[in-house]
Write a protein that holds these residues in place. Structure first.
Motif, PDB file in Angstrom:
ATOM      1  N   ASN A 191     -13.174 -24.888  -2.737  1.00  0.00           N
ATOM      2  CA  ASN A 191     -12.546 -24.153  -1.636  1.00  0.00           C
ATOM      3  C   ASN A 191     -13.534 -23.228  -0.935  1.00  0.00           C
ATOM      4  N   ALA A 192     -14.803 -23.641  -0.885  1.00  0.00           N
ATOM      5  CA  ALA A 192     -15.851 -22.809  -0.281  1.00  0.00           C
ATOM      6  C   ALA A 192     -15.615 -22.645   1.223  1.00  0.00           C
ATOM      7  N   VAL A 193     -15.991 -21.459   1.735  1.00  0.00           N
ATOM      8  CA  VAL A 193     -15.858 -21.186   3.168  1.00  0.00           C
ATOM      9  C   VAL A 193     -17.096 -20.438   3.655  1.00  0.00           C
ATOM     10  N   MET A 194     -17.514 -20.780   4.857  1.00  0.00           N
ATOM     11  CA  MET A 194     -18.620 -20.112   5.528  1.00  0.00           C
ATOM     12  C   MET A 194     -18.090 -19.479   6.804  1.00  0.00           C
ATOM     13  N   TYR A 195     -18.590 -18.283   7.142  1.00  0.00           N
ATOM     14  CA  TYR A 195     -18.163 -17.606   8.369  1.00  0.00           C
ATOM     15  C   TYR A 195     -19.328 -17.454   9.330  1.00  0.00           C
ATOM     16  N   ASN A 196     -19.056 -17.706  10.608  1.00  0.00           N
ATOM     17  CA  ASN A 196     -19.982 -17.296  11.662  1.00  0.00           C
ATOM     18  C   ASN A 196     -19.151 -16.864  12.876  1.00  0.00           C
ATOM     19  N   THR A 197     -19.798 -16.598  13.984  1.00  0.00           N
ATOM     20  CA  THR A 197     -19.078 -16.027  15.116  1.00  0.00           C
ATOM     21  C   THR A 197     -18.974 -17.013  16.272  1.00  0.00           C
ATOM     22  N   ILE A 198     -18.204 -16.624  17.273  1.00  0.00           N
ATOM     23  CA  ILE A 198     -17.956 -17.506  18.417  1.00  0.00           C
ATOM     24  C   ILE A 198     -19.189 -17.712  19.280  1.00  0.00           C
ATOM     25  N   VAL A 199     -20.259 -16.933  19.062  1.00  0.00           N
ATOM     26  CA  VAL A 199     -21.475 -17.140  19.860  1.00  0.00           C
ATOM     27  C   VAL A 199     -22.637 -17.640  19.008  1.00  0.00           C
ATOM     28  N   THR A 200     -22.351 -18.146  17.808  1.00  0.00           N
ATOM     29  CA  THR A 200     -23.403 -18.776  17.013  1.00  0.00           C
ATOM     30  C   THR A 200     -23.450 -20.271  17.298  1.00  0.00           C
ATOM     31  N   SER A 201     -24.592 -20.862  16.974  1.00  0.00           N
ATOM     32  CA  SER A 201     -24.815 -22.290  17.211  1.00  0.00           C
ATOM     33  C   SER A 201     -23.845 -23.158  16.409  1.00  0.00           C
ATOM     34  N   ASP A 202     -23.639 -24.372  16.899  1.00  0.00           N
ATOM     35  CA  ASP A 202     -22.815 -25.345  16.174  1.00  0.00           C
ATOM     36  C   ASP A 202     -23.547 -25.957  14.978  1.00  0.00           C
ATOM     37  N   LEU A 203     -24.879 -25.792  14.922  1.00  0.00           N
ATOM     38  CA  LEU A 203     -25.646 -26.461  13.876  1.00  0.00           C
ATOM     39  C   LEU A 203     -25.233 -25.995  12.484  1.00  0.00           C
ATOM     40  N   GLY A 204     -25.087 -24.679  12.290  1.00  0.00           N
ATOM     41  CA  GLY A 204     -24.701 -24.171  10.980  1.00  0.00           C
ATOM     42  C   GLY A 204     -23.357 -24.713  10.533  1.00  0.00           C
ATOM     43  N   GLU A 205     -22.424 -24.826  11.466  1.00  0.00           N
ATOM     44  CA  GLU A 205     -21.108 -25.376  11.134  1.00  0.00           C
ATOM     45  C   GLU A 205     -21.230 -26.829  10.686  1.00  0.00           C
ATOM     46  N   LEU A 206     -22.064 -27.599  11.379  1.00  0.00           N
ATOM     47  CA  LEU A 206     -22.245 -29.004  11.013  1.00  0.00           C
ATOM     48  C   LEU A 206     -22.865 -29.140   9.624  1.00  0.00           C
ATOM     49  N   VAL A 207     -23.837 -28.261   9.319  1.00  0.00           N
ATOM     50  CA  VAL A 207     -24.452 -28.273   7.984  1.00  0.00           C
ATOM     51  C   VAL A 207     -23.401 -27.972   6.922  1.00  0.00           C
ATOM     52  N   ALA A 208     -22.610 -26.926   7.151  1.00  0.00           N
ATOM     53  CA  ALA A 208     -21.592 -26.542   6.171  1.00  0.00           C
ATOM     54  C   ALA A 208     -20.582 -27.659   5.941  1.00  0.00           C
ATOM     55  N   ARG A 209     -20.086 -28.218   7.010  1.00  0.00           N
ATOM     56  CA  ARG A 209     -19.054 -29.260   6.883  1.00  0.00           C
ATOM     57  C   ARG A 209     -19.609 -30.520   6.214  1.00  0.00           C
ATOM     58  N   SER A 210     -20.915 -30.756   6.354  1.00  0.00           N
ATOM     59  CA  SER A 210     -21.508 -31.926   5.707  1.00  0.00           C
ATOM     60  C   SER A 210     -21.471 -31.810   4.187  1.00  0.00           C
ATOM     61  N   TYR A 211     -21.310 -30.579   3.698  1.00  0.00           N
ATOM     62  CA  TYR A 211     -21.178 -30.355   2.251  1.00  0.00           C
ATOM     63  C   TYR A 211     -19.723 -30.078   1.856  1.00  0.00           C
ATOM     64  N   GLY A 212     -18.795 -30.329   2.768  1.00  0.00           N
ATOM     65  CA  GLY A 212     -17.388 -30.114   2.475  1.00  0.00           C
ATOM     66  C   GLY A 212     -16.967 -28.657   2.493  1.00  0.00           C
ATOM     67  N   VAL A 213     -17.778 -27.811   3.122  1.00  0.00           N
ATOM     68  CA  VAL A 213     -17.481 -26.379   3.188  1.00  0.00           C
ATOM     69  C   VAL A 213     -16.701 -26.075   4.461  1.00  0.00           C
ATOM     70  N   ASP A 214     -15.605 -25.361   4.328  1.00  0.00           N
ATOM     71  CA  ASP A 214     -14.808 -24.979   5.484  1.00  0.00           C
ATOM     72  C   ASP A 214     -15.557 -23.927   6.304  1.00  0.00           C
ATOM     73  N   VAL A 215     -15.249 -23.872   7.608  1.00  0.00           N
ATOM     74  CA  VAL A 215     -15.908 -22.928   8.507  1.00  0.00           C
ATOM     75  C   VAL A 215     -14.850 -22.174   9.297  1.00  0.00           C
ATOM     76  N   GLU A 216     -14.981 -20.854   9.337  1.00  0.00           N
ATOM     77  CA  GLU A 216     -14.096 -20.032  10.143  1.00  0.00           C
ATOM     78  C   GLU A 216     -14.939 -19.148  11.050  1.00  0.00           C
ATOM     79  N   LYS A 217     -14.517 -19.070  12.320  1.00  0.00           N
ATOM     80  CA  LYS A 217     -15.257 -18.277  13.299  1.00  0.00           C
ATOM     81  C   LYS A 217     -14.567 -16.935  13.536  1.00  0.00           C
ATOM     82  N   THR A 218     -15.379 -15.934  13.850  1.00  0.00           N
ATOM     83  CA  THR A 218     -14.857 -14.606  14.155  1.00  0.00           C
ATOM     84  C   THR A 218     -15.439 -14.140  15.483  1.00  0.00           C
TER      85      THR A 218
END
Length: 567
Positions: free
Chosen positions: A341-368
């Protein structure tokens, strides 16, 4: 009351600090207006402003006023007086004085304080709040701003900056103070029983937590060289202590190690500015270092330069965070310790690359929204529910946190992660830029840039409002020939795509974001800490040159849209 009346009120105040009185007498009419036309306000990272006399400046009187608001807020918390407030400060002009004034105002209200005996980084203040069980925290810092600035940040009992709901309560109390010049402050003698000085015990507890974030602690470190600069700020002792204890070959830029409020030996204390790396890169070339790391003055942001093909390449905050994520998640997965149930957080003005990396490992992503307090608030939420497990949080502006014993950006943790990742990948025959290029090959090439238009003073504030109002009133259908496929307006909480409106489930904020048909996006927002209007570009290209060429085109198109010829 107009600015001239306020100016005269200050000038005629009998007990006015002599240096501020001298400052008042030197002001021309424009300077008077800028110093008194408004009051300093809380932004995305607390209150920040130019040092000097005036209601729109940072001085002992505006600091006292802010502390009255925070003190009254602390009194509403369970056992707020007894739990007290941790107070930290950086190397800037007036930082120690502002910290003492903060403790004295709190003492006036019967509130205990835990004051660091000397300068400490912002993340250690965040840690100290939780470590000592305090009701809140105060950090005196202007982060990466120029030497003319200082600031005031307030924290909740988890070491997270106050979210808007609670910051608004503080602001309401602050606004009840009609005359900042006559705030009641107890004497040094009366304040003394309420103040406890802290230092080594908290340092050692913090260092222990930082060093424990290593994923591969047994890895040989002898063939990996790191050049480090604290940019005259607070990270010098923590970084050097932690990395040297762990056996890293850390080479400091000695000319930038002394705490200097004038930042004498750096062109900029901001890791986002390329010129700030000059001395560190020069040292890296002398010693053939693998990685260069520099922290901003309060030790919450980290800039990384990696040796690649014989040259030293500056990585953006988006790029370095994506590489950290790749290292952390790949190692946790390999060891079988990556939570389901891992989750990574970044913000609405961060790059999409980090989200793609996280999701490739099955990690959920939430933006703030922009501002690390929103990431800290997310961590708190899931800490209570156990629904998800935090593994990483970051902003594009060179700030991240790896382990949540700190609830703010932590450059000391980030230095250790950059060092460990760099050392690990070197043993695989790669440098950090090689890893970034691998991520581009796997997930697509992104080029992230920012344009920050400085608009100081009364006229500047009006210009920033006009820019945002113009964009809101005239939403573009295309930018540089690329169709805008959706628009997010965080002030109205509405997203429009294909003619359909949906609600954005985030707090309101003056941000506009345009998504383009090629997978790129552009965002606009006024800075919450500086007199600037910021434009964020995340441009997707077929390769790095294509992304760069498109970025230049988008820069020009956006600036033409708002009537700016120089940027």
């Amino acid at each position: 009351m107009g600015y001239q009346e306020k100016y005269n009120q200050w000038l005629s105040f009998e007990g006015l600090d002599e240096s501020l009185k001298a400052n008042l007498k030197e002001m021309d009419e424009k300077e008077k207006e800028d110093a008194f036309y408004t009051n300093l306000e809380f932004g995305t990272a607390g209150m920040r402003g130019i040092l000097g006399a005036g209601t729109n400046r940072l001085n002992i009187y505006t600091i006292r006023k802010a502390n009255v608001g925070f003190a009254k807020y602390v009194l509403t918390l369970p056992n707020g007086k007894e739990r007290g407030v941790a107070i930290g400060y950086d190397n800037r002009h007036m930082s120690y004085r502002f910290a003492i004034e903060s403790a004295k105002v709190l003492a006036t209200y019967g509130i205990k304080s835990y004051l660091f005996e000397s300068l400490r980084p912002t993340p250690e203040l965040s840690f100290a709040v939780r470590h000592l069980g305090c009701a809140g925290g105060i950090m005196i810092t202007a982060s990466h701003n120029p030497k003319e600035y200082n600031g005031y940040k307030v924290y909740d009992d988890t070491g997270c900056q106050l979210i808007p709901e609670w910051a608004d309560q503080v602001v309401d109390y602050v606004n009840q103070v009609e005359d900042e010049l006559n705030v009641e402050v107890c004497s040094d003698e009366d304040a003394y029983p309420y103040i406890t000085y802290i230092g080594e015990e908290v340092d050692e507890a913090y260092y222990k937590e930082v060093m424990a974030i290593e994923i591969n602690p047994g890895m040989d470190k002898k063939d990996f060289k790191i050049v480090f600069s604290p940019q005259h700020g607070t990270s010098n002792i923590p970084v050097r202590t932690c990395l040297e204890r762990l056996g890293y070959d850390l080479i400091p830029v000695l000319a930038q190690c002394a705490p200097d409020p004038d930042f004498t030996n750096t062109k900029s204390p901001n890791p986002e500015v390329e010129a700030s790396y000059e001395l560190a890169i020069k040292k890296a070339k002398e010693v053939d270092a693998d990685v260069v790391v520099i922290c901003d003055p309060d030790g919450d942001r980290l800039g990384v330069v990696a040796k690649h093909d014989g040259d030293y390449v500056l990585m953006s905050g988006n790029q370095s965070a994506a590489v950290y994520l790749e290292y952390i998640l790949s190692q946790l997965k390999e060891k079988g310790t990556l939570p389901d149930n891992a989750v990574m957080y970044n913000t609405i003005v961060t790059s999409d690359l980090g989200e793609l990396v996280a999701r490739s490992y099955g990690v959920d992503v939430e933006k703030t929204l922009t501002g690390f307090k929103f990431i800290g608030d997310k961590i708190r939420k899931y800490e209570k529910t156990g629904e998800k497990q935090f593994v990483f949080g970051y902003e594009e502006s060179y700030g991240c946190v790896i382990k949540d014993f700190v609830r703010d950006k932590d450059a000391i943790q980030a230095v250790l992660t950059a060092a460990e990742a760099g050392n690990y990948f070197k043993k695989q025959g790669k440098d950090l830029v090689d890893v970034l290029n691998d991520l581009y090959a796997k997930h697509g090439t992104f080029k992230e840039t920012q344009i920050a238009l400085s608009k100081a003073g009364v006229e500047g504030a009006q210009q920033i409002k006009a820019i945002m109002a113009g964009l809101r009133a005239n939403a573009p259908a295309e930018i540089a020939g690329y169709k805008v496929v959706s628009v997010e307006d965080y002030e109205t909480s509405i997203k429009v795509a294909d003619g359909q409106e949906t609600v954005i489930d985030l707090p309101k904020s003056n941000v506009l974001k345009y998504y383009l048909e090629d997978g790129s996006w552009i965002a606009a927002r006024p800075s919450g800490t500086e007199p600037k209007c910021k434009f964020y570009f995340s441009i997707k290209g077929n390769n790095q040159q294509d992304a760069l060429d498109k970025t230049n085109i988008f820069h020009k198109a956006m600036m033409e849209m708002i009537g700016e010829t120089e940027y």
